[in-house]
Design a protein around this motif. Structure first.
Motif, PDB file in Angstrom:
ATOM      1  N   ARG A  76     -15.727-148.012  33.903  1.00  0.00           N
ATOM      2  CA  ARG A  76     -16.708-149.082  34.006  1.00  0.00           C
ATOM      3  C   ARG A  76     -16.078-150.466  34.035  1.00  0.00           C
ATOM      4  N   GLY A  77     -14.780-150.534  33.714  1.00  0.00           N
ATOM      5  CA  GLY A  77     -14.138-151.835  33.608  1.00  0.00           C
ATOM      6  C   GLY A  77     -14.665-152.629  32.434  1.00  0.00           C
ATOM      7  N   GLU A  78     -15.166-151.923  31.425  1.00  0.00           N
ATOM      8  CA  GLU A  78     -15.773-152.571  30.262  1.00  0.00           C
ATOM      9  C   GLU A  78     -14.707-152.868  29.219  1.00  0.00           C
ATOM     10  N   LEU A  79     -14.642-154.112  28.747  1.00  0.00           N
ATOM     11  CA  LEU A  79     -13.722-154.463  27.671  1.00  0.00           C
ATOM     12  C   LEU A  79     -14.351-154.031  26.351  1.00  0.00           C
ATOM     13  N   HIS A  83     -22.230-142.788  31.592  1.00  0.00           N
ATOM     14  CA  HIS A  83     -21.842-144.012  30.897  1.00  0.00           C
ATOM     15  C   HIS A  83     -22.205-145.265  31.678  1.00  0.00           C
ATOM     16  N   GLY A  84     -23.021-145.095  32.731  1.00  0.00           N
ATOM     17  CA  GLY A  84     -23.601-146.249  33.411  1.00  0.00           C
ATOM     18  C   GLY A  84     -22.731-146.911  34.445  1.00  0.00           C
ATOM     19  N   ALA A  85     -21.719-146.193  34.957  1.00  0.00           N
ATOM     20  CA  ALA A  85     -20.856-146.784  35.972  1.00  0.00           C
ATOM     21  C   ALA A  85     -21.625-146.975  37.275  1.00  0.00           C
ATOM     22  N   GLU A  86     -21.375-148.095  37.955  1.00  0.00           N
ATOM     23  CA  GLU A  86     -22.034-148.341  39.236  1.00  0.00           C
ATOM     24  C   GLU A  86     -21.381-147.548  40.360  1.00  0.00           C
ATOM     25  N   ASP A  87     -20.069-147.414  40.333  1.00  0.00           N
ATOM     26  CA  ASP A  87     -19.353-146.610  41.323  1.00  0.00           C
ATOM     27  C   ASP A  87     -18.705-145.452  40.577  1.00  0.00           C
ATOM     28  N   TRP A 110     -26.584-147.659  17.350  1.00  0.00           N
ATOM     29  CA  TRP A 110     -25.379-147.044  17.878  1.00  0.00           C
ATOM     30  C   TRP A 110     -25.749-145.783  18.671  1.00  0.00           C
ATOM     31  N   HIS A 111     -25.025-145.528  19.763  1.00  0.00           N
ATOM     32  CA  HIS A 111     -25.280-144.382  20.629  1.00  0.00           C
ATOM     33  C   HIS A 111     -24.070-143.443  20.617  1.00  0.00           C
ATOM     34  N   ARG A 112     -24.342-142.153  20.615  1.00  0.00           N
ATOM     35  CA  ARG A 112     -23.241-141.210  20.811  1.00  0.00           C
ATOM     36  C   ARG A 112     -22.632-141.432  22.194  1.00  0.00           C
ATOM     37  N   TYR A 113     -21.319-141.437  22.230  1.00  0.00           N
ATOM     38  CA  TYR A 113     -20.560-141.683  23.463  1.00  0.00           C
ATOM     39  C   TYR A 113     -19.854-140.397  23.908  1.00  0.00           C
ATOM     40  N   ILE A 151      -9.964-127.658  21.792  1.00  0.00           N
ATOM     41  CA  ILE A 151     -10.845-128.804  21.583  1.00  0.00           C
ATOM     42  C   ILE A 151     -11.515-129.171  22.907  1.00  0.00           C
ATOM     43  N   GLY A 152     -12.831-129.314  22.881  1.00  0.00           N
ATOM     44  CA  GLY A 152     -13.565-129.763  24.054  1.00  0.00           C
ATOM     45  C   GLY A 152     -14.414-130.971  23.706  1.00  0.00           C
ATOM     46  N   ASN A 153     -15.038-131.567  24.715  1.00  0.00           N
ATOM     47  CA  ASN A 153     -15.900-132.707  24.425  1.00  0.00           C
ATOM     48  C   ASN A 153     -17.138-132.683  25.294  1.00  0.00           C
ATOM     49  N   VAL A 154     -18.164-133.341  24.799  1.00  0.00           N
ATOM     50  CA  VAL A 154     -19.430-133.491  25.510  1.00  0.00           C
ATOM     51  C   VAL A 154     -19.648-134.980  25.749  1.00  0.00           C
ATOM     52  N   VAL A 155     -19.943-135.336  26.988  1.00  0.00           N
ATOM     53  CA  VAL A 155     -20.229-136.726  27.339  1.00  0.00           C
ATOM     54  C   VAL A 155     -21.714-136.990  27.124  1.00  0.00           C
ATOM     55  N   HIS A 156     -22.022-138.072  26.433  1.00  0.00           N
ATOM     56  CA  HIS A 156     -23.423-138.418  26.165  1.00  0.00           C
ATOM     57  C   HIS A 156     -23.899-139.501  27.127  1.00  0.00           C
ATOM     58  N   THR A 157     -25.198-139.523  27.346  1.00  0.00           N
ATOM     59  CA  THR A 157     -25.814-140.488  28.246  1.00  0.00           C
ATOM     60  C   THR A 157     -26.183-141.749  27.489  1.00  0.00           C
ATOM     61  N   LEU A 158     -25.725-142.885  27.985  1.00  0.00           N
ATOM     62  CA  LEU A 158     -26.005-144.164  27.325  1.00  0.00           C
ATOM     63  C   LEU A 158     -27.280-144.811  27.834  1.00  0.00           C
TER      64      LEU A 158
END
Length: 287
Positions: free
Chosen positions: A36-39, A143-147, A88-91, A232-239
């Protein structure tokens, strides 16, 4: 004797990343999220006392802004039995596998009632790259990325990753999905060697997809177990949106032998936080 955590905290202090709040340590620094280029102000370690402290959560956004006024969001790694206050949101949720398949089988590569899984061969690489691209795109969209299109060099780096092992599930003799595992990883905080189940994806109708996924998890778990590594695995959450499908995925995984290990929580710095003393609490994770 020093533990992995002790060494991590010493290294963070030497790098100027160790902070303290009410006498308890945390590790944090600026990080530009590449999709996302998010700082972000990335908090990679939170002392358990801080994770349970409403005062800490109330102060953290201000700490992040002071560290870098350009910061757009805070991301904090928290033990799975703690939950920060609204909003706070799960990421990302990280889980470790403790199912029956974690014990290496003595015979055969798959159970009789599950589809066949084979180690990936060179002719599968094009499919694996495409499936990894789908996984990265889906994560970026969550995670809301535009591209959300992954860059080719990113996909190539995954394919060339040291310690990568990929498995392909066959349905009616044809490749229908993959599991890709990285076996040269370490937990960022504890330093513990791990096998990271980077991605599982199956392209099939729901009933076949469930069985194929189980077969791939079994193959990945046996691969990790043979190397005495936790899987170990992970789940991506929707923001974005009011419903987070990741919550349902985590609940389903818990019923299949996965246990939450830690959660990355996300907060946009334009979101108001509740007053201290209202919402931070412990959660029952069934561990």
């Amino acid at each position: 004797m020093s533990t992995g955590l002790d060494m991590y905290l010493r290294g963070a202090e030497e790098a100027g990343l160790l902070g303290r709040f009410a006498g308890s340590p945390y590790v944090a620094g600026s990080y530009e999220e590449p999709v996302r280029g998010e700082l972000q102000y990335l908090v990679t370690y939170v002392d358990p006392d801080l994770a349970a402290s409403c005062a800490w959560w109330a102060e953290l956004p201000g700490i992040a802004r002071t560290a870098d006024p350009a910061t757009r969001a805070v991301v904090a790694r928290v033990p799975s039995d703690h939950r920060p206050p609204t909003p706070w949101h799960r990421y990302l949720t990280y889980l470790s596998y403790h199912g029956a398949a974690a014990v290496p089988a003595e015979a055969g590569d798959h159970a009789p009632d599950l589809p066949e899984v084979v180690p990936a061969r060179p002719e599968h690489e094009g499919l694996i790259v495409a499936w990894l691209g789908v996984a990265l795109s889906n994560a970026a969209l969550c995670h809301g990325a535009e591209d959300a299109r992954p860059q080719e060099d990113v996909l190539k780096s995954l394919l060339d990753h040291p310690g990568r092992a990929s498995f392909v599930v066959l349905l009616d003799g044809a490749p229908a999905g993959h599991a890709t595992v990285f076996c040269d990883e370490r937990d960022d905080v504890t330093g513990e060697p791990i096998a990271e189940l980077f991605d599982i994806l199956v392209e099939a109708p729901p009933a076949d997809r469930r069985r194929a996924t189980m077969a791939l998890v079994s193959a990945a778990a046996r691969h990790a177990g043979a190397r005495r590594l936790p899987l170990i695995g992970n789940v991506v959450h929707t923001l974005t949106g009011e419903v987070d499908p990741g919550e349902r995925v985590v609940a389903a995984l818990r019923s299949q032998g996965w246990r939450p290990d830690h959660v990355m929580w996300w907060l946009a710095l334009d979101e108001p936080t509740r007053a201290a003393g209202t919402s931070a609490h412990r959660e029952d994770t069934g561990r």
